[in-house]
Design an enzyme around this catalytic site. Structure first.
Site, PDB file in Angstrom:
ATOM      1  N   ARG A 198     -19.907 -51.586  17.154  1.00  0.00           N
ATOM      2  CA  ARG A 198     -18.654 -51.116  16.566  1.00  0.00           C
ATOM      3  C   ARG A 198     -18.132 -52.077  15.490  1.00  0.00           C
ATOM      4  NH1 ARG A 198     -15.727 -48.552  21.915  1.00  0.00           N
ATOM      5  NH2 ARG A 198     -16.271 -46.388  21.469  1.00  0.00           N
ATOM      6  N   GLY A 210     -15.482 -40.715  23.821  1.00  0.00           N
ATOM      7  CA  GLY A 210     -14.386 -39.795  24.135  1.00  0.00           C
ATOM      8  C   GLY A 210     -14.027 -38.934  22.937  1.00  0.00           C
ATOM      9  N   LYS A 253     -19.115 -39.491  36.020  1.00  0.00           N
ATOM     10  CA  LYS A 253     -18.256 -38.481  36.635  1.00  0.00           C
ATOM     11  C   LYS A 253     -18.364 -37.098  36.014  1.00  0.00           C
ATOM     12  CE  LYS A 253     -14.418 -41.416  38.064  1.00  0.00           C
ATOM     13  NZ  LYS A 253     -13.068 -41.719  37.550  1.00  0.00           N
ATOM     14  N   GLY A 275     -19.842 -44.766  23.019  1.00  0.00           N
ATOM     15  CA  GLY A 275     -19.897 -46.176  23.351  1.00  0.00           C
ATOM     16  C   GLY A 275     -21.121 -46.536  24.182  1.00  0.00           C
TER      17      GLY A 275
HETATM   18  C1  3PG Z   1     -13.540 -46.243  23.715  1.00  0.00           C
HETATM   19  O1  3PG Z   1     -14.182 -47.255  23.975  1.00  0.00           O
HETATM   20  O2  3PG Z   1     -13.698 -45.174  24.329  1.00  0.00           O
HETATM   21  C2  3PG Z   1     -12.566 -46.283  22.573  1.00  0.00           C
HETATM   22  O3  3PG Z   1     -12.488 -47.555  22.023  1.00  0.00           O
HETATM   23  C3  3PG Z   1     -11.222 -45.815  23.051  1.00  0.00           C
HETATM   24  O4  3PG Z   1     -10.793 -46.617  24.110  1.00  0.00           O
HETATM   25  P1  3PG Z   1      -9.927 -45.989  25.267  1.00  0.00           P
HETATM   26  O5  3PG Z   1     -10.802 -44.974  25.964  1.00  0.00           O
HETATM   27  O6  3PG Z   1      -9.549 -47.133  26.170  1.00  0.00           O
HETATM   28  O7  3PG Z   1      -8.728 -45.325  24.631  1.00  0.00           O
END
Ligand code: 3PG
Ligand code: MG
Length: 402
Positions: A37, A383, A205, A359
């Site tokens: 990232r 996400g 999950k 990620g």
């Molecule tokens: C992630 O790693 O999913 C993003 O950086 C967003 O982080 P968060 O899910 O804690 O909002």
């Protein structure tokens, strides 16, 4: 949507530009285990710096509880960013306080500063728009009258947070190159994907993935399931799963998904089981229907990898999100490695369009030593890409389009 090139064309020399990046990297102590990232954030930051802007980068790390917590300091990230940029990055020790102000005041044209973890300020993630707005006002004040906002943290655009969303209502706002590129790829997936369209989903999950499974099922040809969530599906088929991960309250939902899926949901046929969650555990590979009590499944087995590989190598489009097993521990990495290799083959030897979402799966590609150019696109947002594919609006993108 105005973008970074528009801003640079306007002229940024001597102007302060507030850049939201996603620098949420995995850490082991203060060691970054995957800097993907940070790497992905470089082009926007360097472009602005090279054009003479004073670049103020904001980012989060982990999920601190709304107050400073040294465990979640961005210090290791500031150091890495400086190494990659080839010049030091000044780290403010607070978010919008005295240190932030003096650090930003100290920037020369072309200089780069990083604010401390924006989630050290509870207003960042507040549900109350006025609270978030107040923090966004303070962010805007840091960059002053001629300031601008560049949204480049794709991994966090699904969060309606002060440094992602509200700030865009306070300053002239521009989409960074990373956000643009990521959204373009997702549009392609959501549009008319070349068939067969195969999705490989892992992660722990089912509840996290339920919405995306429901919205993808009508669109995909095959949905390959691995990771911890496959055990709730196996349980829904009536099999014993020993001590494997189970979301008991999701068993009925999984039964219904399987019944409605028209054979599109494919589950592993063999599983690597272990007597402990550890790299030193005793392990065995057993049919997915024969997981014994006292043992837990930590990876999909070789037969499953072969079957998934065949489906993936024939695909026209692949979206992969979530590891197939506990790839961080060597004995349970082969499922993830095998699936990743098959996707890379489909992409390089075949002509599949492949997207690695997120990620964990993106980190897995790099940590397992797979060539990154084996994939059409490796997303920085797990996400965020899932929510896009679920058909949800991404607040951090929508606000730029407004
Ligand atoms: C992630 O790693 O999913 C993003 O950086 C967003 O982080 P968060 O899910 O804690 O909002
Ligand atoms: Mg997340």
């Amino acid at each position: 949507m105005r973008n970074l090139d528009d801003l640079i064309a306007e002229g940024v020399k001597g102007r302060r530009v507030f850049v939201r990046s996603d620098l949420n990297v995995p850490l082991d102590g203060d060691k970054i285990t995957d800097d993907g990232r940070v790497q992905a954030s470089l082009p926007t930051i360097s472009k602005l710096a090279e054009a003479g802007a004073k670049v103020v980068v904001a980012a989060h790390l982990g999920r601190p509880k709304g107050s400073p917590d040294p465990k979640f300091s961005l210090a290791p990230v500031a150091k890495r960013l400086g190494e990659l940029l080839g010049k030091p990055v000044a780290l403010a020790t607070d978010v919008v306080g005295e240190s932030a102000k003096s650090t930003v005041d100290g920037l020369a044209d072309g200089g780069v500063a990083l604010l401390e973890n924006v989630r050290f300020d509870a207003r960042e993630s507040s549900k109350d728009a006025a609270e978030r707005g107040a923090l966004a006002d303070e962010f805007a004040a840091l960059v002053g009258e001629t300031g601008a906002f560049v949204s480049d943290g794709f991994g966090v655009v699904h969060r309606k947070q002060a440094s992602v969303y509200d700030i865009a209502t306070k300053l002239p706002a521009y989409a960074g190159g990373l956000v643009l590129a990521e959204v373009e790829v997702l549009r392609q997936l959501a549009g008319e994907p070349k068939r067969p369209y195969v999705v490989a989903l892992g992660g722990s999950k089912v509840s996290d993935k339920l919405a995306v499974i429901e919205s993808l099922l009508p669109k995909v040809d095959t949905l390959l399931v691995g990771g911890g969530m496959c055990f709730t599906f196996l349980a829904a088929q009536g099999h014993g799963i020993g001590d494997s991960l189970l979301e008991a309250e999701m068993v009925e939902t999984c039964k219904k998904l399987l019944a409605d899926a028209d054979g599109k949901i494919v589950l592993p046929t063999d599983i690597v089981i272990a007597d402990d969650f550890s790299a030193e555990a005793n392990t065995e590979t057993v049919p997915a229907t024969e997981i014994r009590d006292g043992w837990k499944g930590l990876d999909i087995g070789p037969d499953s990898v072969a079957a998934y590989g065949k489906v993936l190598r024939d695909a026209g489009t692949v979206f992969w999100n979530g590891p197939m097993g506990v790839f961080e521990l060597a004995p349970f990495a082969e499922g993830t490695r095998g699936v990743a290799q098959a996707i890379a083959q489909a992409t390089t030897a075949g002509d599949a369009f492949s997207v690695v979402g997120g990620g964990d799966s993106a980190a897995a590609v790099r940590l397992l030593g797979l060539p990154e150019d084996g994939f059409s696109h490796i997303s920085t947002g797990g996400g965020a890409s899932l929510e896009y594919l679920e058909g949800k609006e991404l607040p951090g993108v929508a606000v730029l389009e407004a």
